[in-house]
Motif scaffolding. Structure first.
Motif, PDB file in Angstrom:
ATOM      1  N   GLY A   1       0.729   4.493  -8.518  1.00  0.00           N
ATOM      2  CA  GLY A   1       1.167   3.107  -8.626  1.00  0.00           C
ATOM      3  C   GLY A   1       2.635   2.920  -8.303  1.00  0.00           C
ATOM      4  N   LEU A   2       3.400   3.994  -8.318  1.00  0.00           N
ATOM      5  CA  LEU A   2       4.827   3.944  -7.956  1.00  0.00           C
ATOM      6  C   LEU A   2       5.032   4.150  -6.456  1.00  0.00           C
ATOM      7  CD1 LEU A   2       6.302   6.065 -10.915  1.00  0.00           C
ATOM      8  CD2 LEU A   2       6.268   3.571 -10.682  1.00  0.00           C
ATOM      9  N   HIS A   3       3.922   4.305  -5.707  1.00  0.00           N
ATOM     10  CA  HIS A   3       3.951   4.444  -4.246  1.00  0.00           C
ATOM     11  C   HIS A   3       4.711   5.680  -3.792  1.00  0.00           C
ATOM     12  CE1 HIS A   3       2.390   0.396  -4.437  1.00  0.00           C
ATOM     13  NE2 HIS A   3       3.464  -0.007  -5.077  1.00  0.00           N
ATOM     14  N   VAL A   4       4.499   6.791  -4.517  1.00  0.00           N
ATOM     15  CA  VAL A   4       5.187   8.029  -4.151  1.00  0.00           C
ATOM     16  C   VAL A   4       4.208   9.139  -3.764  1.00  0.00           C
ATOM     17  CG1 VAL A   4       7.224   7.548  -5.558  1.00  0.00           C
ATOM     18  CG2 VAL A   4       5.280   8.757  -6.583  1.00  0.00           C
ATOM     19  N   LEU A   5       2.901   8.872  -3.816  1.00  0.00           N
ATOM     20  CA  LEU A   5       1.910   9.892  -3.473  1.00  0.00           C
ATOM     21  C   LEU A   5       1.368   9.695  -2.065  1.00  0.00           C
ATOM     22  CD1 LEU A   5      -0.184  10.278  -6.765  1.00  0.00           C
ATOM     23  CD2 LEU A   5       1.911  11.463  -6.058  1.00  0.00           C
ATOM     24  N   SER A   6       0.917  10.774  -1.484  1.00  0.00           N
ATOM     25  CA  SER A   6       0.373  10.766  -0.125  1.00  0.00           C
ATOM     26  C   SER A   6      -1.127  10.499  -0.141  1.00  0.00           C
ATOM     27  CB  SER A   6       0.626  12.115   0.554  1.00  0.00           C
ATOM     28  OG  SER A   6       2.002  12.348   0.688  1.00  0.00           O
ATOM     29  N   ASN A   7      -1.585   9.863   0.912  1.00  0.00           N
ATOM     30  CA  ASN A   7      -3.007   9.579   1.077  1.00  0.00           C
ATOM     31  C   ASN A   7      -3.692  10.785   1.723  1.00  0.00           C
ATOM     32  OD1 ASN A   7      -5.454   8.639   2.440  1.00  0.00           O
ATOM     33  ND2 ASN A   7      -4.811   6.595   1.822  1.00  0.00           N
ATOM     34  N   LEU A   8      -4.738  11.300   1.070  1.00  0.00           N
ATOM     35  CA  LEU A   8      -5.454  12.484   1.547  1.00  0.00           C
ATOM     36  C   LEU A   8      -6.833  12.156   2.105  1.00  0.00           C
ATOM     37  CD1 LEU A   8      -4.615  14.863  -1.452  1.00  0.00           C
ATOM     38  CD2 LEU A   8      -3.414  14.691   0.738  1.00  0.00           C
TER      39      LEU A   8
ATOM     40  N   MET B   1       0.842  -1.204   0.000  1.00  0.00           N
ATOM     41  CA  MET B   1       0.000   0.000   0.000  1.00  0.00           C
ATOM     42  C   MET B   1       0.872   1.247   0.000  1.00  0.00           C
ATOM     43  SD  MET B   1      -3.025  -0.831   2.698  1.00  0.00           S
ATOM     44  CE  MET B   1      -3.719   0.797   2.420  1.00  0.00           C
ATOM     45  N   PHE B   2       0.331   2.320  -0.627  1.00  0.00           N
ATOM     46  CA  PHE B   2       1.079   3.556  -0.592  1.00  0.00           C
ATOM     47  C   PHE B   2       0.924   4.216   0.775  1.00  0.00           C
ATOM     48  CE2 PHE B   2      -3.079   4.513  -2.235  1.00  0.00           C
ATOM     49  CZ  PHE B   2      -3.427   5.704  -1.632  1.00  0.00           C
ATOM     50  N   PHE B   3       1.795   5.148   1.022  1.00  0.00           N
ATOM     51  CA  PHE B   3       1.930   5.781   2.329  1.00  0.00           C
ATOM     52  C   PHE B   3       0.607   6.363   2.818  1.00  0.00           C
ATOM     53  CE2 PHE B   3       3.759   9.588   4.716  1.00  0.00           C
ATOM     54  CZ  PHE B   3       4.072   8.832   5.827  1.00  0.00           C
ATOM     55  N   HIS B   4       0.239   5.991   4.033  1.00  0.00           N
ATOM     56  CA  HIS B   4      -1.020   6.469   4.612  1.00  0.00           C
ATOM     57  C   HIS B   4      -0.723   7.303   5.843  1.00  0.00           C
ATOM     58  CE1 HIS B   4      -5.371   6.255   5.358  1.00  0.00           C
ATOM     59  NE2 HIS B   4      -5.009   6.354   6.622  1.00  0.00           N
ATOM     60  N   ARG B   5      -1.380   8.461   5.928  1.00  0.00           N
ATOM     61  CA  ARG B   5      -1.185   9.312   7.089  1.00  0.00           C
ATOM     62  C   ARG B   5      -2.389  10.210   7.284  1.00  0.00           C
ATOM     63  NH1 ARG B   5       0.415  14.033   4.595  1.00  0.00           N
ATOM     64  NH2 ARG B   5       1.472  13.772   2.613  1.00  0.00           N
ATOM     65  N   ALA B   6      -2.469  10.799   8.459  1.00  0.00           N
ATOM     66  CA  ALA B   6      -3.590  11.679   8.783  1.00  0.00           C
ATOM     67  C   ALA B   6      -3.161  13.136   8.802  1.00  0.00           C
ATOM     68  CB  ALA B   6      -4.168  11.303  10.139  1.00  0.00           C
ATOM     69  N   LEU B   7      -2.086  13.460   8.112  1.00  0.00           N
ATOM     70  CA  LEU B   7      -1.556  14.810   8.190  1.00  0.00           C
ATOM     71  C   LEU B   7      -2.548  15.855   7.697  1.00  0.00           C
ATOM     72  CD1 LEU B   7      -0.429  16.392   5.370  1.00  0.00           C
ATOM     73  CD2 LEU B   7       0.936  14.339   5.299  1.00  0.00           C
ATOM     74  N   ALA B   8      -3.320  15.529   6.676  1.00  0.00           N
ATOM     75  CA  ALA B   8      -4.211  16.537   6.107  1.00  0.00           C
ATOM     76  C   ALA B   8      -5.220  17.005   7.137  1.00  0.00           C
ATOM     77  CB  ALA B   8      -4.919  15.963   4.887  1.00  0.00           C
ATOM     78  N   LEU B   9      -5.839  16.052   7.843  1.00  0.00           N
ATOM     79  CA  LEU B   9      -6.815  16.417   8.862  1.00  0.00           C
ATOM     80  C   LEU B   9      -6.133  17.170   9.998  1.00  0.00           C
ATOM     81  CD1 LEU B   9      -9.624  16.351  10.037  1.00  0.00           C
ATOM     82  CD2 LEU B   9      -9.122  14.081  10.969  1.00  0.00           C
ATOM     83  N   THR B  10      -4.972  16.693  10.413  1.00  0.00           N
ATOM     84  CA  THR B  10      -4.258  17.361  11.497  1.00  0.00           C
ATOM     85  C   THR B  10      -3.870  18.773  11.095  1.00  0.00           C
ATOM     86  OG1 THR B  10      -3.359  15.211  12.129  1.00  0.00           O
ATOM     87  CG2 THR B  10      -2.306  17.153  13.076  1.00  0.00           C
ATOM     88  N   ALA B  11      -3.424  18.933   9.834  1.00  0.00           N
ATOM     89  CA  ALA B  11      -3.060  20.269   9.356  1.00  0.00           C
ATOM     90  C   ALA B  11      -4.253  21.195   9.372  1.00  0.00           C
ATOM     91  CB  ALA B  11      -2.491  20.178   7.943  1.00  0.00           C
ATOM     92  N   LEU B  12      -5.419  20.657   9.024  1.00  0.00           N
ATOM     93  CA  LEU B  12      -6.631  21.466   9.029  1.00  0.00           C
ATOM     94  C   LEU B  12      -6.991  21.895  10.450  1.00  0.00           C
ATOM     95  CD1 LEU B  12      -9.167  22.627   7.701  1.00  0.00           C
ATOM     96  CD2 LEU B  12     -10.202  20.346   7.929  1.00  0.00           C
ATOM     97  N   LEU B  13      -6.977  20.960  11.371  1.00  0.00           N
ATOM     98  CA  LEU B  13      -7.402  21.250  12.734  1.00  0.00           C
ATOM     99  C   LEU B  13      -6.378  22.062  13.502  1.00  0.00           C
ATOM    100  CD1 LEU B  13      -8.955  17.795  13.685  1.00  0.00           C
ATOM    101  CD2 LEU B  13     -10.136  19.848  12.909  1.00  0.00           C
TER     102      LEU B  13
END
Length: 414
Positions: free
Chosen positions: A94-101, A1-13
């Motif tokens: 597909g190259l596993h270089v994008l962030s999960n939003l 799986m590509f990189f998964h994180r919650a940064l977007a929500l944390t950045a918003l809050l």
């Protein structure tokens, strides 16, 4: 799986929290209203304490930018975001270089703000990896109101019988009937509108998006090619190699009647001080009033190291989908917001029509990706499709059967 994180929500809050990051953005918006909109985005980022690093690449319609992006990613030093469109988004994911939003998307309810066909283009395996900032309608027919009046054409044509009747009158009155620039993407811009107008949305989807061999070799495709060749007969001898905006100038200056082109052409009319409904008209290409071919600009978010950089990136994603940026940016670019719930009060008549049709076609299932502008096919298939049609347009000796065979062959590249 590509990189998964919650940064977007944390950045918003936590946008007001201490600590700022740098966001580097790769784009090719380097002139006019686009550049002004980028400048405004910088200010909006700075208001939260984040710094902006511009990574702009001129020329090539985005091709040069993609070369630069590839070099940076292979070196392990990607930008925070890059202007990427259509199926190319999934290739990068597909190259596993994008962030999960997904955390941001769920919190902001992006699935309810975007038509499903556009939301899916922003996703990889069901998760958001990119943010759409606008929607261009491609299947427009632009017309000079004075030229049509002088030629005795009462209104923009609704089908190709009416179109050719109008074109004959315009030509007889001493004007160029169709302003066109001979470049492969322009040729295909006309062609995909012709396919849509001649054979309808379901056929367009089957033939040009799904690359169904039976559809590509069908009588309907044959008819579309015949209409395309007939349209070429109404262009002028200086057409080959001409840029699209030079062709738009012919319409603006009253030398030509019609132009098939996306709504970026509207910016040229407006810059010339012309008003929609008075000096020029915008109408769906003949036979396409119930459908909408789209070209969407979007930013894919790349995996970054470091919390501050991730936080800045998350806030950038939040701004890009925000109402303030989407309104300001699209007022300048000629497009409409990708969000479905926008107030269009500040937009011109053409944009309001576009927005209404955008909503209606998204509900009707006739909102379709533009092949000419990289929204439907992988790059290799798109290039082969455009080359086949452009050769047919440019070389009168190229036959319809030969072109049908080339189109069928493209299906192997899918």
């Amino acid at each position: 799986m590509f990189f998964h994180r919650a940064l977007a929500l944390t950045a918003l809050l936590c946008a007001c929290a201490a600590g700022a990051g740098e966001v580097e953005v790769l784009h090719y918006w380097t002139s006019g209203g686009e550049a002004k909109s980028v400048a405004e985005l910088k200010v909006m980022m700075a208001a939260r304490g984040h710094s902006w690093k511009d990574f702009s690449v001129n020329g090539g319609g985005g091709a040069n930018a993609m070369v630069a992006l590839k070099q940076r990613v292979l070196a392990g030093n990607p930008p925070a975001a890059a202007l990427i469109k259509g199926p190319t988004i999934q290739e990068w994911a597909g190259l596993h270089v994008l962030s999960n939003l997904d955390a941001m998307a769920q919190f902001e309810k992006w699935d309810t703000l975007l038509p499903p066909v556009i939301a899916e283009q922003m996703k990889y395996k069901g998760s958001y990896v990119a943010v759409p900032v606008n929607v261009h309608r491609v299947n427009w027919l632009w017309a000079n109101a004075a030229v049509l009046k002088k030629a005795g054409v009462a209104e923009s044509p609704k089908n190709y019988d009416e179109f050719f009747a109008a074109a004959d009158k315009i030509k007889a009155a001493g004007f160029i009937a169709v302003a066109h620039g001979g470049q492969d993407w322009q040729d295909f811009t006309v062609f995909e509108s012709v396919v849509l107008g001649v054979a309808g949305p379901a056929f367009y989807q089957q033939a040009l998006v799904q690359l169904d061999k039976t559809a590509l070799a069908s009588e309907q495709m044959k008819q579309a090619l015949q209409v395309l060749r007939r349209i070429k007969g109404y262009t002028d001898s200086q057409s080959p190699g001409r840029d699209w905006n030079a062709s738009t100038d012919l319409v603006i200056n009253g030398k030509a009647g019609f132009q098939f082109m996306g709504d970026w052409a509207k910016g040229e009319f407006l810059a010339a001080g012309q008003q929609p409904g008075k000096d020029f008209s915008c109408s769906p290409a003949p036979g396409t009033a119930q459908a909408y071919t789209f070209n969407v600009d979007s930013f894919a978010m790349f995996q970054l190291k470091g919390w501050e950089a991730q936080k800045a990136q998350g806030y950038l994603a939040y701004l890009l989908m925000g109402q303030e940026f989407q309104e300001k940016f699209n007022l300048r670019k000629g497009s409409i917001p990708a969000r479905l719930n926008m107030d269009m009060g500040k937009f011109d008549a053409c944009a309001k029509t576009s927005s209404q049709d955008f909503v209606a076609t998204s509900q009707a299932g006739t909102l379709l990706p533009s092949v000419a502008h990289g929204m439907a096919l992988a790059p290799a298939a798109q290039a082969a499709m455009r080359a086949a049609v452009s050769d047919f347009w440019s070389n009168d000796k190229t036959t319809v059967p030969d072109t049908l065979a080339r189109l069928v062959a493209v299906a192997k590249l899918r």
